[in-house]
Design a protein around this motif. Sequence first.
Motif, PDB file in Angstrom:
ATOM      1  N   ILE A 189      -4.263 -11.702   0.363  1.00 23.27           N
ATOM      2  CA  ILE A 189      -4.438 -12.074  -1.043  1.00 23.27           C
ATOM      3  C   ILE A 189      -5.440 -11.131  -1.716  1.00 23.27           C
ATOM      4  CG2 ILE A 189      -5.266 -13.877  -2.596  1.00 23.27           C
ATOM      5  CD1 ILE A 189      -4.239 -15.928  -0.581  1.00 23.27           C
ATOM      6  N   ALA A 190      -6.526 -10.804  -1.015  1.00 23.19           N
ATOM      7  CA  ALA A 190      -7.511  -9.876  -1.573  1.00 23.19           C
ATOM      8  C   ALA A 190      -6.884  -8.506  -1.818  1.00 23.19           C
ATOM      9  CB  ALA A 190      -8.701  -9.757  -0.629  1.00 23.19           C
ATOM     10  N   MET A 191      -6.067  -8.061  -0.884  1.00 27.36           N
ATOM     11  CA  MET A 191      -5.448  -6.741  -1.008  1.00 27.36           C
ATOM     12  C   MET A 191      -4.523  -6.680  -2.230  1.00 27.36           C
ATOM     13  SD  MET A 191      -3.112  -4.695   1.769  1.00 27.36           S
ATOM     14  CE  MET A 191      -1.793  -5.915   1.658  1.00 27.36           C
ATOM     15  N   VAL A 192      -3.640  -7.668  -2.364  1.00 26.53           N
ATOM     16  CA  VAL A 192      -2.720  -7.636  -3.508  1.00 26.53           C
ATOM     17  C   VAL A 192      -3.476  -7.879  -4.815  1.00 26.53           C
ATOM     18  CG1 VAL A 192      -0.744  -8.345  -2.112  1.00 26.53           C
ATOM     19  CG2 VAL A 192      -2.106 -10.089  -3.265  1.00 26.53           C
ATOM     20  N   GLY A 193      -4.533  -8.700  -4.752  1.00 25.70           N
ATOM     21  CA  GLY A 193      -5.312  -8.958  -5.956  1.00 25.70           C
ATOM     22  C   GLY A 193      -5.992  -7.709  -6.475  1.00 25.70           C
ATOM     23  N   PHE A 194      -6.609  -6.940  -5.578  1.00 23.07           N
ATOM     24  CA  PHE A 194      -7.279  -5.711  -6.003  1.00 23.07           C
ATOM     25  C   PHE A 194      -6.264  -4.642  -6.435  1.00 23.07           C
ATOM     26  CE2 PHE A 194     -10.970  -7.028  -3.139  1.00 23.07           C
ATOM     27  CZ  PHE A 194     -11.615  -7.632  -4.187  1.00 23.07           C
ATOM     28  N   ARG A 195      -5.080  -4.707  -5.856  1.00 22.10           N
ATOM     29  CA  ARG A 195      -4.037  -3.766  -6.291  1.00 22.10           C
ATOM     30  C   ARG A 195      -3.563  -4.114  -7.701  1.00 22.10           C
ATOM     31  NH1 ARG A 195       1.759  -2.556  -3.210  1.00 22.10           N
ATOM     32  NH2 ARG A 195       2.549  -1.055  -4.739  1.00 22.10           N
ATOM     33  N   TRP A 196      -3.368  -5.408  -7.965  1.00 21.46           N
ATOM     34  CA  TRP A 196      -2.955  -5.813  -9.311  1.00 21.46           C
ATOM     35  C   TRP A 196      -4.051  -5.532 -10.330  1.00 21.46           C
ATOM     36  CZ3 TRP A 196      -1.045 -11.202  -7.231  1.00 21.46           C
ATOM     37  CH2 TRP A 196       0.174 -11.020  -6.576  1.00 21.46           C
TER      38      TRP A 196
END
Length: 577
Positions: free
Chosen positions: A500-507
Motif C-alpha cells: 500500500i505504501a509503494m502504490v501510494g507513493f507512486r500515485w
Amino acid sequence: MTRSSFVRSSALLTLLVVIVQTVWALTIPAFRGPDEPHHVNSILRIASGGGWPEPGDAMLDPKIIEAGQQSGMIVPDGEDFTRQNRTQLHFSGASQANFVDMEVADREDRIVLFPVEAASPESAEIDQMTQHPPVYYAGGALIVQAFDLEDAPWDRLVQVLRLYGIFLTIPLVPSIIYTARRLGASRPWALAAGFLPLAVPQLLATSASVTNDTLAIGLGALTVAALAKAGTERISWKTVFLVGGSLGAALWTKGLLLALGLPLILVFMLAKNEPLKKRIIATLASGTLALAIGWWWVLNIFRYGVIQPAGFHRDPPVGWSADSADFGNFFSTAYRTFTNSFFSSFGWLESDFPAIIGQGLIILLIVLVVLSVVRAGNTRQTYVILLSPFVGLLLLLYVQAWSNYLSTAAVAGVQGRYLYPCFAVLGGIFLAIRRYGTRGYRILVGATLTIGAFGYLWMLRSAYPGGVWANMERFAEVVGLPQVGVWLIVLVYVLVIAAIAMVGFRWAELAPAEGHQVTSLKRNDWLGRWQVARSRSREARHEHAGDDTSRRGRAVRKRGNALPSPKSSMPRGSSAE
C-alpha cells in the motif's frame, strides 16, 4: 491517470484494504467484538429455524455461554456476558479478570454451537439483537447453510462469519473514492481519500467482527455516494431513485441509518437552479421510496408505538433516581467513551489508545474536516450536507444516552463506531491538503499507514501481552493455529502495508498541487465572496506594485539619458586607464 488506470487502481486499493481487514479478523480473539456472541446467536437461531422473536423474547443459548468460557471471553463460572463476567484486555485498566490469564480450550475440544434454541429454559441472558431488522442475520444463516458450518466448532464458525461481514463492507473504499471525485478531487487525490479506513483501527476491528455494523457500513457508504452524486448534478429521476433506493436498503441494517434522511431532504431542497416545485417533488418521491423499501421502522411504530423498541431492560442501582443525575459526570463520561471508541477501544470498549494519542487524533480529524469545508470551493454546500448526519447522530446519541442515564444511571450507547455508516463522507478531507501536492499526498499516505500499524500493534499487545511486544505462542493458542500460522498472518500484514505504501507513493507523483477554485459567485456563499474579494484585492496590490515599478523604471531611463560620460564622471586627478 487514465480512466481505466483509475478504475484498476481503485480495485487494487479495495483489495488491499480487504486483506488488511482479514488479518484483523484472524488476529482478534473470538467473541471479542462488541456484542459478538449475541450476533452469532441470532444468526444461528435463524439457521436453526427459530426465526425472529419479538424484542426481548429471544435468549442467548447456553452453548454460546459455554463457547464464551472456552474462548476465555468470560470467566469459567460466568453465566452470561455481562461486565462482571467478561475478562479484560491488557490495556483496559479494569479490575476484572484478565484475558491473558484465562485458559483457552484446545482446538479439538471446542464445541459445536449449532443448533441453538430461541428461548432455552436454561438461558440466563437476553439476546437483544431482535430490536434490529433481520437481514444481516438472515444472510449469515445462509452462509452457515451454504458452507455446511452446522458441524463446525465455534472458532471456525466465527472466522467464516467475520469474512462474511468483511465482504459486506467492500463498498466502503469505492464509495469514499467516488465521493471524493464528486467533491472535486482529481483521480490521484480521490485514491488518496481511499486510504482513510486504514487510519481508523477501530473501523478495521469493527468490520472484522461478527456484527450488523458491517452491513450498515457497506450500505451507508453507498447511500453517501448516491447523495454526493445528487448534490453535484441537476435533479433527475435517476438521482431520486438512487438516493431513495440506497437509503431504503440501508434502513434494513440499524435504526441509526435514519439519520441519513436529513441529507436526503437537504440535497434536493437546496438544489441550485431548480424550481421549488421540482425540489419538493424530488424530496417527497425519494423520501417515500426510502420508507417504502425500508418499511421495518414504520411497522415498528404501528406494532410498538416507537421507532425502535428496547431489546432488553437494564435495572437501575438501588436508591437511584433522576434527581441523582449529574450532567457533568454524564457528559465527561459520554465524551470520553465516544472519542476513545472512534479510533480505538478494541474489544468491548476495553483497550483505549493513550489519552494523548486518542484525543490528538480526534482533534486532528476535526481540524481537517473544518479546513476541508473552508477550502471546498464550489462543492462546499454538498460537502456540508453530507456532513450533516454526523451532527444529527451526535445529538441523537447524546439525547438517547441522557434519557437512559436518568433511568438507569448507566452511560451507554455513545460509541464512535455508530458514525461508521457515514464514514465515506470523510473522503472530503482531501480538500484540506490537496494544495500541498506530492508532499501532502505522501504525508497523508504515511500518516494513514502509521496510525493503522500502531493500532494493529496496540491490539496485538492488548490481546496477547508478553514477549518483545506480543506473545505469539498465546496468539497461536487462542486462534487455534500453529505458531508458523500466526507469524504468517503478521507477515502478510507487513507485506500488504508495504505494498500500500509503494502504490501510494507512486500515485503521489501524479498528484500536483490543486488549489480550491471559486469559479462563480453564489448569492448565499459568504465564504466564497470573501475569498473572491481577497483574491481580487491581492491582484490589485500586485498590479499597483507593478505600475509603481514601471513608473520608476521610466524615470530611471529618462535620467540615464542625461548622465555624463564615464570619463567626465571620474574624480579629478584620476586616470581612465
